[in-house]
Design an enzyme around this catalytic site. Structure first.
Site, mmCIF file in Angstrom:
data_model
loop_
_atom_site.group_PDB
_atom_site.id
_atom_site.type_symbol
_atom_site.label_atom_id
_atom_site.label_comp_id
_atom_site.label_asym_id
_atom_site.label_seq_id
_atom_site.Cartn_x
_atom_site.Cartn_y
_atom_site.Cartn_z
ATOM 1 N N ASP A 171 0.251 -1.064 0.397
ATOM 2 C CA ASP A 171 -0.126 0.165 0.049
ATOM 3 C C ASP A 171 0.843 1.451 0.241
ATOM 4 O O ASP A 171 2.240 0.982 1.007
ATOM 5 C CB ASP A 171 -1.007 -0.090 1.424
ATOM 6 C CG ASP A 171 -1.994 1.023 1.133
ATOM 7 O OD1 ASP A 171 -1.840 1.934 0.164
ATOM 8 O OD2 ASP A 171 -2.137 1.832 2.552
ATOM 9 N N GLU A 219 -2.076 -1.708 -5.311
ATOM 10 C CA GLU A 219 -2.787 -0.584 -6.082
ATOM 11 C C GLU A 219 -3.418 -0.419 -8.008
ATOM 12 O O GLU A 219 -2.425 -0.192 -8.422
ATOM 13 C CB GLU A 219 -3.473 0.869 -5.490
ATOM 14 C CG GLU A 219 -3.098 0.363 -4.316
ATOM 15 C CD GLU A 219 -3.128 1.852 -3.269
ATOM 16 O OE1 GLU A 219 -4.388 2.814 -3.224
ATOM 17 O OE2 GLU A 219 -2.096 2.807 -3.219
ATOM 18 N N CYS A 272 -11.588 -3.720 7.204
ATOM 19 C CA CYS A 272 -11.283 -4.085 8.610
ATOM 20 C C CYS A 272 -10.336 -5.308 7.712
ATOM 21 O O CYS A 272 -11.679 -6.385 7.256
ATOM 22 C CB CYS A 272 -12.297 -4.062 9.653
ATOM 23 S SG CYS A 272 -10.919 -5.665 10.492
ATOM 24 N N CYS A 323 -12.010 -8.446 9.959
ATOM 25 C CA CYS A 323 -13.457 -9.319 9.577
ATOM 26 C C CYS A 323 -13.808 -8.775 8.570
ATOM 27 O O CYS A 323 -14.634 -9.463 8.250
ATOM 28 C CB CYS A 323 -13.746 -9.112 11.175
ATOM 29 S SG CYS A 323 -14.366 -7.120 10.790
ATOM 30 N N CYS A 361 -10.188 -1.124 14.317
ATOM 31 C CA CYS A 361 -12.360 -2.741 13.982
ATOM 32 C C CYS A 361 -13.757 -2.125 15.414
ATOM 33 O O CYS A 361 -13.123 -2.271 16.734
ATOM 34 C CB CYS A 361 -12.255 -3.095 13.526
ATOM 35 S SG CYS A 361 -13.988 -4.718 12.830
ATOM 36 N N CYS A 384 -14.831 -6.357 15.639
ATOM 37 C CA CYS A 384 -14.573 -7.113 16.265
ATOM 38 C C CYS A 384 -13.123 -7.155 17.040
ATOM 39 O O CYS A 384 -12.629 -7.565 17.389
ATOM 40 C CB CYS A 384 -13.314 -8.031 14.692
ATOM 41 S SG CYS A 384 -12.403 -7.298 14.180
ATOM 42 N N ASP A 389 -1.548 1.799 7.569
ATOM 43 C CA ASP A 389 -1.364 1.261 6.085
ATOM 44 C C ASP A 389 -1.075 -0.099 5.808
ATOM 45 O O ASP A 389 -1.697 -0.663 4.704
ATOM 46 C CB ASP A 389 -0.091 2.926 5.345
ATOM 47 C CG ASP A 389 -0.251 3.731 5.338
ATOM 48 O OD1 ASP A 389 -1.159 3.748 5.202
ATOM 49 O OD2 ASP A 389 1.279 4.204 6.215
HETATM 50 ZN ZN ZN Z 1 -12.740 -6.130 12.620
#
Ligand code: ZN
Length: 405
Positions: free
Chosen positions: A189, A273, A337, A340, A356, A359, A366
Site C-alpha cells: 500500500d 493498487e 477491516c 473481519c 475496528c 471485531c 497502512d
Molecule cells: Zn474487524
C-alpha cells in the site's frame, strides 16, 4: 507490456574532456529543440481538432526540417529521432497516468540525449575503474566503471544533471527474477505516513535528505534569495542546491531498485493498487479524520517524494516480477477491516491507526490497507483458477471485490 518498458538501466558517471563536452552539449541542444517542437504541437492541440501528430508523422516532419535547416542537419539524426521517441513515450506515460505531463526542456536543466543501435564494440574497458563509450561526434568518452556494464546493451542515454555532472545510462533487457514458488502473496500500500506498507507488517520509507542536509538546503535557499542576479555567488549556490537534490533523487532510485528486487524475490504475487482508479478514490482517504499537524507535514513530504517514486516502484516491479504483479481496485482498502472484512468509514482513527469497532482489531492503518490489497489479489488469483504463475496479468481484477459487508 512492450519491450521498451522492460528495459533496465544502469548509470555511470561520464567524464568528457572539454572538447567532448561541447559535442555532448550540442546533442543536448538538438534533442531539446526537437522535444520542445513536439511538445508545442501537443500544447496547441484542443479537443475537436485533428489529433496532434504521432511519432511517425513527427519523424516525417523532422526529415523536412532537416532538409530546410543546415544546423539541424549537421546534428545526429539518431539523437533527434530518439528525442521524438522519448517524447512519444512520455506522452504514453502521461495518458496511462503513471507519469506527469511532459514539460518544456530548458537549457542547463536535466539535459540529455539517447543513442541507439549500439554495438558490442562501442563500449570497452580500459582499466579496473575506467571505461569508454563511443559517442557520435564525441569519439571515445571515458566513464567511471563503477559496476558491471549490462551485456547486450542496445542503447544508452547521456544526461547532464543540474549540478553539471554527466552520466551515461546503458539500457538492456534484464532477465526477470524467478518467483520463489512459495505461493506467498504480498499487498503493497502506498502509505500516507510511511512510503509503503506491506501486508506482512513491514513499513518502508523512501530515504530523504538527512536533517543536516535539509538544514543546509534551507540555508542555501536563503542565500540564493539574497544573492544578486547573475552573480558568481548565485551560480555557486544554485549548483550546491542542485547537488543536494540530485543526491536525494539518487537515493530514491536506489531505494526503488532494492525494494522491487526484495519484493520480486520474496513473493510469488505482488499486489498493488490500480493507479488508474486510485486517482479517483484517493481523496476520500484524506478526509476521514483530521490528521495531526506533524503527520500532515510528513504526509505532504511523503507525497512529494512519491509523486515519482511510487510510479517507478510499480514499473520496476513489473519488470522484475513479470506476470506476477496484480493490480487491485483501491476502493475501501483503507476502510475495510482486514481481520473481519467489515467496511466502516469511521474505523480509521487517524492517518496512522485503524481500529475496528466490530471485531476489535487494531493496527497500523497502512498495513491494514496493504492486507486488504493482498486479500483482493487472492480473489483475483483464485478467480483465474489457482496458481497465478505464468498466467497473464492483464485481465481486469473484479471491481466489487472489496465490497464486503
Ligand atoms: Zn474487524
Amino acid at each position: 507490456m512492450t519491450v521498451d518498458s522492460l528495459i533496465r538501466v544502469s548509470r555511470f558517471r561520464l567524464q568528457p574532456t572539454t572538447a567532448q563536452e561541447t559535442a555532448l552539449l550540442e546533442h543536448c541542444g538538438h534533442a531539446r529543440f526537437v522535444w520542445n517542437l513536439a511538445l508545442e504541437q501537443q500544447v496547441h492541440w484542443r479537443p475537436g481538432r485533428a489529433n496532434a501528430p504521432g511519432f511517425a508523422e513527427q519523424c516525417r516532419q523532422l526529415t523536412e526540417a532537416r532538409a530546410e535547416f543546415a544546423w539541424l542537419r549537421a546534428g545526429s539524426i539518431i539523437v533527434q529521432q530518439q528525442a521524438l521517441k522519448d517524447f512519444a513515450q512520455a506522452m504514453a506515460g502521461f495518458f496511462a497516468r503513471t507519469h506527469r505531463r511532459p514539460r518544456w526542456r530548458t537549457r542547463g536543466r536535466n539535459e540529455g540525449f539517447r543513442i541507439v543501435a549500439v554495438r558490442a564494440g562501442d563500449v570497452r574497458r580500459l582499466s579496473r575503474h575506467v571505461g569508454e563509450v563511443r559517442v557520435p561526434e564525441g569519439g571515445w568518452v571515458r566513464f567511471r566503471w563503477s559496476r558491471a556494464v549490462p551485456e547486450g546493451a542496445k542503447s544508452y542515454r547521456v544526461t547532464q544533471d543540474r549540478a553539471g555532472r554527466w552520466h551515461v545510462a546503458f539500457a538492456a533487457i534484464p532477465s526477470p527474477i524467478p518467483a520463489p514458488g512459495t505461493g506467498r502473496v504480498v499487498g503493497v500500500d502506498r502509505g500516507v505516513v510511511v512510503s509503503a506498507a506491506l501486508s506482512t507488517g513491514e513499513l518502508l520509507s523512501v530515504p530523504v535528505l538527512r536533517d543536516g542536509e535539509r538544514q543546509r538546503l534551507r540555508l542555501l535557499s536563503r542565500r540564493l534569495a539574497r544573492a544578486g542576479r547573475g552573480s558568481i555567488r548565485r551560480g555557486r549556490t544554485k549548483v550546491a542546491i542542485a547537488r543536494l537534490r540530485a543526491r536525494e533523487t539518487d537515493r530514491r532510485k536506489d531505494w526503488v531498485e532494492k525494494t522491487s528486487t526484495h519484493l520480486a524475490r520474496g513473493f510469488d504475487v505482488i499486489a498493488v493498487e490500480d493507479l488508474k482508479i486510485t486517482g479517483m478514490t484517493r481523496s476520500a482517504r484524506g478526509t476521514l479524520t483530521e490528521p495531526g499537524r506533524n503527520v500532515r507535514q510528513k504526509a505532504g513530504l511523503n507525497r512529494g517524494i512519491l509523486a515519482n517514486g511510487w510510479g517507478l516502484l510499480v514499473e520496476r516491479l513489473e519488470h522484475k516480477a513479470v506476470g506476477r504483479v496484480v493490480r487491485v481496485n483501491p476502493a475501501y482498502t483503507s476502510q475495510r477491516c482486514s481481520a473481519c472484512g467489515i467496511v466502516e468509514a469511521r474505523a480509521r482513527e487517524s492517518q496512522a491507526a485503524y481500529a475496528c469497532r466490530s471485531c476489535g482489531f487494531a493496527g497500523n492503518a497502512d498495513v491494514n490497507a496493504a492486507r486488504n490489497i493482498a486479500h483482493a489479489a487472492g480473489h483475483v488469483v483464485s478467480a483465474r483458477g489457482g496458481s497465478p504463475l505464468g498466467r497473464p496479468t492483464n485481465r481486469e481484477p473484479q471491481r466489487d471485490l472489496l465490497l464486503v459487508r
